[in-house]
Design an enzyme around this catalytic site. Structure first.
Site, PDB file in Angstrom:
ATOM      1  N   ASP A 186      -7.334  -0.873   1.810  1.00 38.66           N
ATOM      2  CA  ASP A 186      -7.658  -2.212   2.662  1.00 38.66           C
ATOM      3  C   ASP A 186      -7.486  -0.812   4.186  1.00 38.66           C
ATOM      4  O   ASP A 186      -6.867  -1.754   5.005  1.00 38.66           O
ATOM      5  CB  ASP A 186      -6.013  -2.596   2.167  1.00 38.66           C
ATOM      6  CG  ASP A 186      -4.897  -1.985   2.786  1.00 38.66           C
ATOM      7  OD1 ASP A 186      -5.153  -1.095   2.865  1.00 38.66           O
ATOM      8  OD2 ASP A 186      -3.931  -2.588   2.718  1.00 38.66           O
ATOM      9  N   HIS A 241      -6.709  -0.254   9.500  1.00 41.82           N
ATOM     10  CA  HIS A 241      -6.534   0.975  10.449  1.00 41.82           C
ATOM     11  C   HIS A 241      -8.255   0.625  11.337  1.00 41.82           C
ATOM     12  O   HIS A 241      -8.116   1.074  12.553  1.00 41.82           O
ATOM     13  CB  HIS A 241      -6.318   2.259  10.324  1.00 41.82           C
ATOM     14  CG  HIS A 241      -5.476   2.047   9.441  1.00 41.82           C
ATOM     15  ND1 HIS A 241      -5.210   2.709   8.677  1.00 41.82           N
ATOM     16  CD2 HIS A 241      -3.833   1.491   9.749  1.00 41.82           C
ATOM     17  CE1 HIS A 241      -4.037   2.569   7.978  1.00 41.82           C
ATOM     18  NE2 HIS A 241      -2.874   1.776   9.148  1.00 41.82           N
ATOM     19  N   ASP A 261     -10.384   5.487   9.906  1.00 47.80           N
ATOM     20  CA  ASP A 261     -10.043   6.192   9.208  1.00 47.80           C
ATOM     21  C   ASP A 261     -10.498   7.179   7.809  1.00 47.80           C
ATOM     22  O   ASP A 261     -10.531   7.837   7.138  1.00 47.80           O
ATOM     23  CB  ASP A 261      -9.203   5.246   8.081  1.00 47.80           C
ATOM     24  CG  ASP A 261      -7.354   5.058   8.650  1.00 47.80           C
ATOM     25  OD1 ASP A 261      -7.356   5.403   9.969  1.00 47.80           O
ATOM     26  OD2 ASP A 261      -6.709   4.608   7.971  1.00 47.80           O
ATOM     27  N   TYR A 309       6.551  -3.892   3.847  1.00 49.71           N
ATOM     28  CA  TYR A 309       6.827  -3.092   5.115  1.00 49.71           C
ATOM     29  C   TYR A 309       8.112  -3.403   6.301  1.00 49.71           C
ATOM     30  O   TYR A 309       7.935  -4.407   6.734  1.00 49.71           O
ATOM     31  CB  TYR A 309       5.433  -3.146   5.599  1.00 49.71           C
ATOM     32  CG  TYR A 309       4.702  -1.849   4.850  1.00 49.71           C
ATOM     33  CD1 TYR A 309       4.535  -1.530   3.591  1.00 49.71           C
ATOM     34  CD2 TYR A 309       2.921  -2.347   5.011  1.00 49.71           C
ATOM     35  CE1 TYR A 309       3.857  -0.533   3.012  1.00 49.71           C
ATOM     36  CE2 TYR A 309       2.351  -1.200   4.496  1.00 49.71           C
ATOM     37  CZ  TYR A 309       2.515  -0.392   3.765  1.00 49.71           C
ATOM     38  OH  TYR A 309       1.805  -0.393   2.771  1.00 49.71           O
ATOM     39  N   ARG A 357       9.407  -3.811   9.594  1.00 45.87           N
ATOM     40  CA  ARG A 357       8.039  -3.579  11.269  1.00 45.87           C
ATOM     41  C   ARG A 357       8.712  -4.562  11.889  1.00 45.87           C
ATOM     42  O   ARG A 357       9.518  -6.082  12.362  1.00 45.87           O
ATOM     43  CB  ARG A 357       7.078  -4.569  10.834  1.00 45.87           C
ATOM     44  CG  ARG A 357       6.187  -3.922  11.646  1.00 45.87           C
ATOM     45  CD  ARG A 357       5.252  -2.545  11.374  1.00 45.87           C
ATOM     46  NE  ARG A 357       5.580  -2.002   9.741  1.00 45.87           N
ATOM     47  CZ  ARG A 357       4.157  -1.856   9.596  1.00 45.87           C
ATOM     48  NH1 ARG A 357       3.037  -2.045  10.351  1.00 45.87           N
ATOM     49  NH2 ARG A 357       4.287  -0.662   8.571  1.00 45.87           N
ATOM     50  N   LYS A 402       5.767  -1.794  -3.458  1.00 46.73           N
ATOM     51  CA  LYS A 402       5.554  -1.311  -2.867  1.00 46.73           C
ATOM     52  C   LYS A 402       6.325  -0.582  -1.133  1.00 46.73           C
ATOM     53  O   LYS A 402       6.453  -0.893  -0.678  1.00 46.73           O
ATOM     54  CB  LYS A 402       4.019  -1.362  -2.485  1.00 46.73           C
ATOM     55  CG  LYS A 402       2.823   0.229  -1.740  1.00 46.73           C
ATOM     56  CD  LYS A 402       1.681  -0.411  -1.325  1.00 46.73           C
ATOM     57  CE  LYS A 402       0.680   0.525  -0.835  1.00 46.73           C
ATOM     58  NZ  LYS A 402       1.046   1.362   0.411  1.00 46.73           N
ATOM     59  N   GLY A 441      -3.699   6.484  -0.766  1.00 44.17           N
ATOM     60  CA  GLY A 441      -4.957   5.723  -0.527  1.00 44.17           C
ATOM     61  C   GLY A 441      -6.166   7.570   0.017  1.00 44.17           C
ATOM     62  O   GLY A 441      -6.523   7.720  -0.400  1.00 44.17           O
TER      63      GLY A 441
END
Lengths: 297, 297, 297, 297, 297
Positions: free
Chosen positions: E40, E45, E49, E166, E168, E200, E269
């Site tokens: 993803d 990004h 990437d 996450y 954040r 995750k 990834g």
């Protein structure tokens, strides 16, 4: 005699209680009894019902009669409610009849289709809705489906549900007919089991015993029969219907026996308005004398 | 004998498990067995069922009897639940019966129409819903459609679904009748295949062999028959129905055989309340003695 | 002392009454009082709350503790309810917490967003739902909108609504803080005015008088304060929260004063499980001794 | 022989392709062929089908047999899927049968009513849904309406649709019967025309020529007949049904001819489980030997 | 070390269990561990990437890499799933990522908006959905509202929910940053409390102690930290994220510590595809060697 339940003891939510209290204690005799004026015959039987007193064909005449006669409510179909209730809105409670039919086809598969909603009743400021359930009809799947929706809407909107519980259909005809004690007793119970707040039944005839179940095939007085019907309705308030026009004294005796049994009131149409205006009011006055003897709380 | 499955092993989601555990372990004998009091006969048969014990016509009497008798639940239609359950809410589990019919028309095309919803049951604090499925009726398309909706709603709301699996209709009558071993066995399996959590069946009669399929046309003891019925229900818990009133000793022997077969419990109505109050409780005490011998986990 | 209202007298519909009766009379001391175990701190404060007793980080440990300790209910968020309640479903009532937040951002605009629905609670077999209302927050528009939906759904599904009424936000901090008598009293009344069936408040501190309105700026005993808070909640049942861990004797005295004031029960989390297992049960036993002295009906 | 179409060439959307690939290449022989175990006979015929091997009445036994035998899928009704699939969820693909009926009433107006939905199949993790279409029934209006909904839902949710295409009804009986070449060929085409992804048919009997249309009233070998049936299905994958139990060698020869014709696989129930466990697995091993000779891509 | 829970013991319904079993036991090492390939980053990004290995900008290359590398699943956004999954549908499980954002605006008010639905995932044959939750963000009201809908849909459709948890937002940055032990531990718990089936997280960094709560402000080894994170997730399966590309040996050591802690698997990834094709596969082989040592049931 069955003791008439107090309005606080029959399992009503707030909105239903508020509306029934308005009907029973802010109108009529204000003593917990009720005298309703049904006026759905123009659909159910057609204009022929008005030939005896042509003025009664005018809904405005009837609504005014309800106000003048000190009725606890008037029951009409959606079209008349839309056009005629405005004039006297709030002066007499409105019971919006949600289903109805003509008497043109046969009653063997009797079903009274919905033509209005509980939301219509709210919009018009009604204090109750009426639904005709044909107990014993082969079309019970459609009838129950309609009633289920009406009951759920009425519960959701706090609207009292008055069920016209009418035995009808071929099997009823084969088992003693639509106003046998057996049929009326079963009808009262059915309305109660399916969630009516108030049930309207015909006066039971225990002498109609042909082909009824054995339990009903013995001698009962009319008082015993109407007592049983009110018991079968348990916490569902009972209204006794006048039905076709008959002699005044006979009607008053039925009214007296009904109230003695614990009924909450009467719902008399043709016996009231199938006569001249002042005569109507004189008959109403006699009905009120009966009701005055049976106050409730 | 079939081993009775533990409540943790029959594939229930959280809400269904919570509600069945309440029924089976927080009420009655609290040992995983069940004794239910069905009270839908006022609609299914009419008030005639109450003539043997007029007090039983009063729903309040029955709900109190369920509390006094230590029943695991009481099964009633929506109208009685709305008006009478509040008084004892939470003291005895409520099973809301979602469909029903009168016995006035013929059963050839038997269908029990819906008159309430799983959401009604949730709103009333019920711990299970009941649905009558007429196995073998020609009206199975409507019956399956109703059950599908009820099952899906019950799954979605975590409400246990008890299916009254009743063989009915002309074809059943032509193949041994509604309580033959063949018919009851097929009915139990049908309920299981269609998603019942609990199935209520009549006690099977292996001696009713006229015109049943060959597999059933040989000698079976009643114990063998009820064993097979419980096996056919597999992970669907089984309740054996009392049916019409019969002799106490015969009923108790059926109860014993049912529990021996692995049934979870009994659902006895007329055999309980078609007699005087204290006699009802004495009979219940004897039923409880039977159930006490078959604890589950 | 305020007289504790009987469950039948606080205006509950059938389903709410059934579920609250189960909580208050079928679990715990079965005497109408309640001891709840809240376990939402993993979300509200993060895992740091479990460092004092790492075993308490395991939800299974906590649910079992609620069963062992004879609690009247356990309050958890949706994720733990989905994964951990099944094991003990029906053995201890579930209160599903419908909103929550982390303590990572500042509380100046405190809002506890919804993460589950009343329908989830029904599906999981919960007997009540919990909602955190931040009384005094600038984000009250979102807070009221959420509560309005939860209240309406709870009404529709017969699910008791427990409001965690927490004074919070910059204005609260400027007027005596979140556990002043002023703030707690206002919070209890707010929950009652907005439709809570049960309200959870912190124990009020009348000595926190800096910048509170004049009416609260005088000497009140803690008993007077908690009496007033329970009166402010009127027919909303009151639960007193334990809050952060404190000394046992002080906690027990608060518990006693709360029950004396007419509270229905206590909801103690960290004071229970931020200690070793057997010590938790010993403290619970002392709380139960207090509750045993205040039976209700 | 018809060339079996590759899974990538039959017009499937992503979800249907993903699910069929799982069935055909991640289970069984993993070579693009399929062997399914149907277990809907408890509803379709009743428990009598299990008298030959009583253990087969237990759904758990059957699901385990499907795992042990390396089947590509098991087809069951919703009730058994809810209660028994969890134990082996993901170990063998689930085909949820969405409709069904008992064999109690006559098949003259055959209709298999829906009792579950495609959404149920998704929720249970099924890899396909099954629908019984009675080709030739007078009730085709209801049948087509049901199928239309199922097909649309299956398309929307990416769920492969397997149609049990069964000639049935009075007109079929009058034109050669339900397994004539004529009837089976027409059924395969009907399923394809109405949107099946996979069609299950009985093996065609070209020798049943009484009253069939002239085109079918001549000599065809059984290989010619099954070739034609697979061609009629065109890009709809074909499964040949085992039907009632018959001799093993005859069944294997039918299997061979079917695969030679381009069928994708076999769906054998009673021929598999109406015998003792190890004998079932031996027969399955022989079926797998046939399938191994017809790999696809 | 925390014992990894068996798939049968974490409170999953049938569909979720079926789909997770397929992921964990029908793909990859088929031993209950998982290696996922997230893709993803093109959205999160931007194409920068892919500059390290331009071929990795082609989704077809990545899907094939997932098949070749024996991954347990590939996680992509809706657009790539629609266009690229068909080619390999069913050969590698699809995890449909339901929300995402660019990294162009600041993360101070981080929110990852929904761009696809659980129904999309079902339609595409996905075996799980992914949702990014920003723990600690001031936009938690929108974040929780999105997650609530996704969770409810996933529950209803039996679809496993993987939460990318996450830390954040500005408050996180002020309390030790997004991969501190404190932040990762809280994030794992938050996902578990809100109903994730799988979470995750990044590998926790206990050495990032600036301004973290006192409980986290002491010496912890990285093994102790990851052990605690897995415990905080309790019955929520844990995937450890690879994050930015780092040295292979360091990554493998993190992988080993994660599995030792009881994680179910890894989701790597950039560390996989930001290098040349064969080198990717060599690194994957080393990751598989780690996973092979931690079989589950």
């Amino acid at each position: 005699m069955t003791q008439r339940a107090s309005l606080g003891d029959v399992g009503l939510g707030t909105g239903k209680k508020a509306r029934l209290r308005r009907i029973l204690f802010q109108h009529g005799l204000r003593n917990g009894t009720a005298l309703f004026l049904p006026y759905d015959q123009g659909l159910e039987h057609g204009p022929r019902d008005f030939f005896a007193n042509p003025g009664a064909g005018d809904p405005r005449y009837i609504v005014r009669l309800a106000v003048e006669g000190g009725f606890n409510g008037i029951a009409v179909q959606i079209g008349l409610a839309e056009k005629f209730y405005w004039d006297y809105a709030g002066e007499v409670p409105l019971i919006l009849k949600l289903n109805g039919k003509t008497d043109i086809p046969s009653d063997a598969q009797a079903l009274s289709p919905l033509h209005a909603s509980v939301a219509d009743a709210v919009r018009l400021g009604a204090d109750a809705v009426g639904y005709t359930l044909y107990v014993g009809t082969p079309a019970l799947d459609q009838d129950f489906a309609q009633l289920r929706q009406v009951r759920a809407d009425a519960q959701q909107l706090g609207m009292p549900l008055i069920v016209w519980a009418y035995p009808r259909g071929a099997a009823i005809e084969a088992k003693g007919g639509k106003d046998s004690f057996y049929a009326v007793d079963y009808a009262a119970r059915t309305a109660s089991e399916l969630g009516a707040d108030v049930v309207k039944v015909n006066f039971p005839h225990p002498e109609k015993r042909a082909a009824v179940p054995p339990a009903y095939d013995r001698d009962f007085s009319s008082q015993e029969a109407v007592d049983a019907v009110v018991r079968s309705a348990n916490r569902t308030l009972v209204l006794i219907s006048g039905g076709e026009r008959a002699g005044d004294d006979a009607m008053l005796e039925k009214a007296r026996e009904s109230m003695e049994a614990g009924a909450t009131g009467l719902i008399f149409g043709r016996n009231v308005w199938q006569r001249e205006h002042d005569d109507s009011l004189r008959f109403v006055a006699r009905l009120r004398e009966v009701l005055a003897k049976y106050p409730s709380t």
